[in-house]
Design a protein around this motif. Sequence first.
Motif, PDB file in Angstrom:
ATOM      1  N   MET A  31    -100.078 120.977  54.816  1.00 31.83           N
ATOM      2  CA  MET A  31     -99.759 119.668  55.372  1.00 31.83           C
ATOM      3  C   MET A  31    -100.813 119.248  56.398  1.00 31.83           C
ATOM      4  O   MET A  31    -101.204 118.088  56.464  1.00 31.83           O
ATOM      5  CB  MET A  31     -98.377 119.700  56.020  1.00 31.83           C
ATOM      6  CG  MET A  31     -97.894 118.352  56.502  1.00 31.83           C
ATOM      7  SD  MET A  31     -96.257 118.446  57.233  1.00 31.83           S
ATOM      8  CE  MET A  31     -96.605 119.313  58.733  1.00 31.83           C
ATOM      9  N   ILE A  32    -101.290 120.197  57.187  1.00 30.78           N
ATOM     10  CA  ILE A  32    -102.305 119.893  58.202  1.00 30.78           C
ATOM     11  C   ILE A  32    -103.666 119.668  57.556  1.00 30.78           C
ATOM     12  O   ILE A  32    -104.469 118.872  58.054  1.00 30.78           O
ATOM     13  CB  ILE A  32    -102.359 121.031  59.238  1.00 30.78           C
ATOM     14  CG1 ILE A  32    -101.068 121.049  60.050  1.00 30.78           C
ATOM     15  CG2 ILE A  32    -103.553 120.892  60.162  1.00 30.78           C
ATOM     16  CD1 ILE A  32    -100.923 122.236  60.950  1.00 30.78           C
ATOM     17  N   ALA A  33    -103.947 120.334  56.449  1.00 29.14           N
ATOM     18  CA  ALA A  33    -105.258 120.243  55.819  1.00 29.14           C
ATOM     19  C   ALA A  33    -105.557 118.850  55.274  1.00 29.14           C
ATOM     20  O   ALA A  33    -106.706 118.413  55.281  1.00 29.14           O
ATOM     21  CB  ALA A  33    -105.361 121.264  54.700  1.00 29.14           C
ATOM     22  N   VAL A  34    -104.543 118.140  54.820  1.00 31.04           N
ATOM     23  CA  VAL A  34    -104.764 116.818  54.206  1.00 31.04           C
ATOM     24  C   VAL A  34    -105.397 115.834  55.179  1.00 31.04           C
ATOM     25  O   VAL A  34    -106.443 115.264  54.868  1.00 31.04           O
ATOM     26  CB  VAL A  34    -103.454 116.275  53.595  1.00 31.04           C
ATOM     27  CG1 VAL A  34    -103.620 114.837  53.144  1.00 31.04           C
ATOM     28  CG2 VAL A  34    -103.021 117.145  52.439  1.00 31.04           C
ATOM     29  N   PRO A  35    -104.841 115.593  56.365  1.00 30.62           N
ATOM     30  CA  PRO A  35    -105.495 114.637  57.262  1.00 30.62           C
ATOM     31  C   PRO A  35    -106.849 115.131  57.783  1.00 30.62           C
ATOM     32  O   PRO A  35    -107.743 114.325  58.031  1.00 30.62           O
ATOM     33  CB  PRO A  35    -104.511 114.449  58.410  1.00 30.62           C
ATOM     34  CG  PRO A  35    -103.439 115.422  58.237  1.00 30.62           C
ATOM     35  CD  PRO A  35    -103.547 116.021  56.888  1.00 30.62           C
ATOM     36  N   VAL A  36    -106.995 116.447  57.916  1.00 33.16           N
ATOM     37  CA  VAL A  36    -108.276 116.985  58.380  1.00 33.16           C
ATOM     38  C   VAL A  36    -109.354 116.721  57.333  1.00 33.16           C
ATOM     39  O   VAL A  36    -110.464 116.287  57.662  1.00 33.16           O
ATOM     40  CB  VAL A  36    -108.150 118.491  58.685  1.00 33.16           C
ATOM     41  CG1 VAL A  36    -109.502 119.121  58.923  1.00 33.16           C
ATOM     42  CG2 VAL A  36    -107.251 118.705  59.884  1.00 33.16           C
ATOM     43  N   ARG A  41    -116.612 114.186  56.207  1.00 32.92           N
ATOM     44  CA  ARG A  41    -117.537 113.546  55.276  1.00 32.92           C
ATOM     45  C   ARG A  41    -117.659 114.411  54.030  1.00 32.92           C
ATOM     46  O   ARG A  41    -117.401 115.619  54.057  1.00 32.92           O
ATOM     47  CB  ARG A  41    -118.900 113.378  55.927  1.00 32.92           C
ATOM     48  CG  ARG A  41    -118.848 112.429  57.089  1.00 32.92           C
ATOM     49  CD  ARG A  41    -120.217 112.327  57.702  1.00 32.92           C
ATOM     50  NE  ARG A  41    -120.142 111.550  58.916  1.00 32.92           N
ATOM     51  CZ  ARG A  41    -120.710 110.361  59.057  1.00 32.92           C
ATOM     52  NH1 ARG A  41    -121.393 109.828  58.074  1.00 32.92           N
ATOM     53  NH2 ARG A  41    -120.604 109.719  60.190  1.00 32.92           N
ATOM     54  N   ILE A  42    -118.115 113.801  52.944  1.00 31.20           N
ATOM     55  CA  ILE A  42    -118.192 114.519  51.675  1.00 31.20           C
ATOM     56  C   ILE A  42    -119.161 115.696  51.757  1.00 31.20           C
ATOM     57  O   ILE A  42    -118.918 116.751  51.168  1.00 31.20           O
ATOM     58  CB  ILE A  42    -118.549 113.558  50.511  1.00 31.20           C
ATOM     59  CG1 ILE A  42    -118.410 114.250  49.156  1.00 31.20           C
ATOM     60  CG2 ILE A  42    -119.941 113.007  50.669  1.00 31.20           C
ATOM     61  CD1 ILE A  42    -117.002 114.518  48.762  1.00 31.20           C
ATOM     62  N   GLY A  43    -120.243 115.537  52.487  1.00 38.37           N
ATOM     63  CA  GLY A  43    -121.203 116.631  52.631  1.00 38.37           C
ATOM     64  C   GLY A  43    -120.595 117.843  53.305  1.00 38.37           C
ATOM     65  O   GLY A  43    -120.877 118.992  52.936  1.00 38.37           O
ATOM     66  N   THR A  44    -119.753 117.611  54.301  1.00 37.27           N
ATOM     67  CA  THR A  44    -119.084 118.702  55.001  1.00 37.27           C
ATOM     68  C   THR A  44    -118.111 119.427  54.077  1.00 37.27           C
ATOM     69  O   THR A  44    -118.039 120.661  54.075  1.00 37.27           O
ATOM     70  CB  THR A  44    -118.331 118.170  56.230  1.00 37.27           C
ATOM     71  OG1 THR A  44    -119.236 117.418  57.030  1.00 37.27           O
ATOM     72  CG2 THR A  44    -117.723 119.291  57.034  1.00 37.27           C
ATOM     73  N   ILE A  45    -117.390 118.670  53.282  1.00 42.54           N
ATOM     74  CA  ILE A  45    -116.435 119.267  52.347  1.00 42.54           C
ATOM     75  C   ILE A  45    -117.166 120.111  51.306  1.00 42.54           C
ATOM     76  O   ILE A  45    -116.751 121.228  50.981  1.00 42.54           O
ATOM     77  CB  ILE A  45    -115.576 118.176  51.684  1.00 42.54           C
ATOM     78  CG1 ILE A  45    -114.711 117.486  52.741  1.00 42.54           C
ATOM     79  CG2 ILE A  45    -114.710 118.752  50.573  1.00 42.54           C
ATOM     80  CD1 ILE A  45    -113.983 116.264  52.245  1.00 42.54           C
TER      81      ILE A  45
END
Length: 75
Positions: A31-36, A41-45
């Motif tokens: 649940m916490i991961a979604v807003p984080v 940014r896409i590069g970070t992901i």
Amino acid sequence: MIGKIFGAVAGAQASKFTRSIGGTGGAVLGMIAVPVLRRMRIGTIVALGAGGYVAKKLIDRKRQDEAAAPTPPAE
């Protein structure tokens, strides 16, 4: 709201594969991961995903090397 619910369900399902996190803990983390993740940014992901992949490969290789290592004979 729906994203948090999906994240909680995914976290609860993922927690079944770990010993250290229970179903409730996995749901909270999901649940916490979604807003984080939304704020990243896409590069970070992509970098986090690639880092996790490399870490998993290194851990698997280390385990494989330890299993293949010859054991000293018992005296």
